[in-house]
Write a protein that holds these residues in place. Structure first.
Motif, short mmCIF file in Angstrom:
data_model
loop_
_atom_site.label_atom_id
_atom_site.label_comp_id
_atom_site.label_asym_id
_atom_site.label_seq_id
_atom_site.Cartn_x
_atom_site.Cartn_y
_atom_site.Cartn_z
N GLY A 63 0.79 -1.22 0.00
CA GLY A 63 0.00 0.00 0.00
C GLY A 63 0.82 1.27 0.00
O GLY A 63 0.33 2.33 -0.41
N TYR A 64 2.08 1.21 0.44
CA TYR A 64 2.90 2.41 0.53
C TYR A 64 4.22 2.31 -0.25
O TYR A 64 4.53 3.19 -1.05
CB TYR A 64 3.21 2.72 2.01
CG TYR A 64 4.03 3.98 2.18
CD1 TYR A 64 3.48 5.22 1.96
CD2 TYR A 64 5.36 3.90 2.57
CE1 TYR A 64 4.23 6.37 2.10
CE2 TYR A 64 6.12 5.03 2.71
CZ TYR A 64 5.55 6.27 2.48
OH TYR A 64 6.31 7.40 2.62
N ILE A 65 4.99 1.26 -0.03
CA ILE A 65 6.31 1.14 -0.64
C ILE A 65 6.24 0.94 -2.15
O ILE A 65 6.96 1.59 -2.91
CB ILE A 65 7.12 0.00 0.02
CG1 ILE A 65 7.25 0.22 1.53
CG2 ILE A 65 8.48 -0.15 -0.62
CD1 ILE A 65 8.06 1.41 1.93
N VAL A 66 5.38 0.06 -2.62
CA VAL A 66 5.29 -0.21 -4.05
C VAL A 66 4.81 1.03 -4.82
O VAL A 66 5.43 1.41 -5.82
CB VAL A 66 4.40 -1.44 -4.34
CG1 VAL A 66 4.13 -1.60 -5.82
CG2 VAL A 66 5.06 -2.69 -3.79
N PRO A 67 3.74 1.74 -4.40
CA PRO A 67 3.37 2.97 -5.11
C PRO A 67 4.44 4.06 -5.01
O PRO A 67 4.63 4.82 -5.96
CB PRO A 67 2.09 3.43 -4.43
CG PRO A 67 1.53 2.22 -3.80
CD PRO A 67 2.71 1.38 -3.42
N LEU A 68 5.13 4.13 -3.89
CA LEU A 68 6.20 5.12 -3.75
C LEU A 68 7.33 4.83 -4.73
O LEU A 68 7.82 5.74 -5.40
CB LEU A 68 6.74 5.11 -2.32
CG LEU A 68 7.86 6.08 -2.01
CD1 LEU A 68 7.36 7.50 -2.12
CD2 LEU A 68 8.41 5.81 -0.62
N ALA A 69 7.72 3.59 -4.85
CA ALA A 69 8.77 3.22 -5.80
C ALA A 69 8.32 3.45 -7.23
O ALA A 69 9.10 3.89 -8.08
CB ALA A 69 9.17 1.76 -5.60
N CYS A 70 7.06 3.19 -7.51
CA CYS A 70 6.53 3.42 -8.85
C CYS A 70 6.51 4.92 -9.15
O CYS A 70 6.85 5.34 -10.26
CB CYS A 70 5.13 2.84 -8.95
SG CYS A 70 4.42 2.90 -10.59
N GLY A 71 6.16 5.74 -8.18
CA GLY A 71 6.14 7.18 -8.37
C GLY A 71 7.53 7.77 -8.51
O GLY A 71 7.69 8.84 -9.11
N MET A 72 8.54 7.14 -7.96
CA MET A 72 9.90 7.65 -8.05
C MET A 72 10.57 7.27 -9.37
O MET A 72 11.68 7.72 -9.64
CB MET A 72 10.74 7.11 -6.88
CG MET A 72 10.32 7.70 -5.55
SD MET A 72 11.16 6.96 -4.16
CE MET A 72 12.84 7.40 -4.47
N ASN A 73 9.91 6.47 -10.17
CA ASN A 73 10.44 6.08 -11.47
C ASN A 73 10.49 7.31 -12.37
O ASN A 73 9.48 8.00 -12.56
CB ASN A 73 9.55 5.00 -12.08
CG ASN A 73 10.11 4.42 -13.34
OD1 ASN A 73 11.15 4.84 -13.82
ND2 ASN A 73 9.40 3.44 -13.88
N THR A 74 11.64 7.62 -12.94
CA THR A 74 11.79 8.83 -13.73
C THR A 74 11.13 8.74 -15.10
O THR A 74 10.89 9.76 -15.74
CB THR A 74 13.29 9.15 -13.94
OG1 THR A 74 13.91 8.04 -14.59
CG2 THR A 74 13.96 9.42 -12.62
N THR A 75 10.82 7.55 -15.57
CA THR A 75 10.17 7.41 -16.87
C THR A 75 8.66 7.42 -16.76
O THR A 75 7.97 7.27 -17.76
CB THR A 75 10.61 6.10 -17.56
OG1 THR A 75 10.24 4.99 -16.73
CG2 THR A 75 12.11 6.10 -17.78
N GLY A 76 8.14 7.58 -15.58
CA GLY A 76 6.69 7.60 -15.39
C GLY A 76 6.18 6.25 -14.94
O GLY A 76 6.82 5.23 -15.13
#
Length: 68
Positions: free
Chosen positions: A21-34
């Motif tokens: 609920g927190y770590i996976v969306p955070l890592a996805c949001g930190m992806n520079t390619t979107g």
């Protein structure tokens, strides 16, 4: 042993919720390619990443509670 089962089960369920609920969306949001991933709780990724750990935590907690 009963208390240990309950503690480990609750911690595992909380860790699964925090991870998916927190770590996976955070890592996805930190992806520079979107991020165009669907991170719902009823997707194929959740079936692999979230549900096994969460259900194991619930099972451990339940077993600890009903154990004599």
């Amino acid at each position: 042993m009963k208390v240990l089962l309950i503690i480990v089960g609750v911690l595992l369920a909380i860790a699964a919720l925090t991870f998916y609920g927190y770590i996976v969306p955070l890592a996805c949001g930190m992806n520079t390619t979107g991020c165009s991933e669907d991170l719902g709780f009823f997707t194929q990724k959740a079936l692999v990443l979230f549900w096994p750990a969460f259900l194991l935590g619930v099972a451990l907690t339940s077993y600890g509670i009903i154990r004599k």
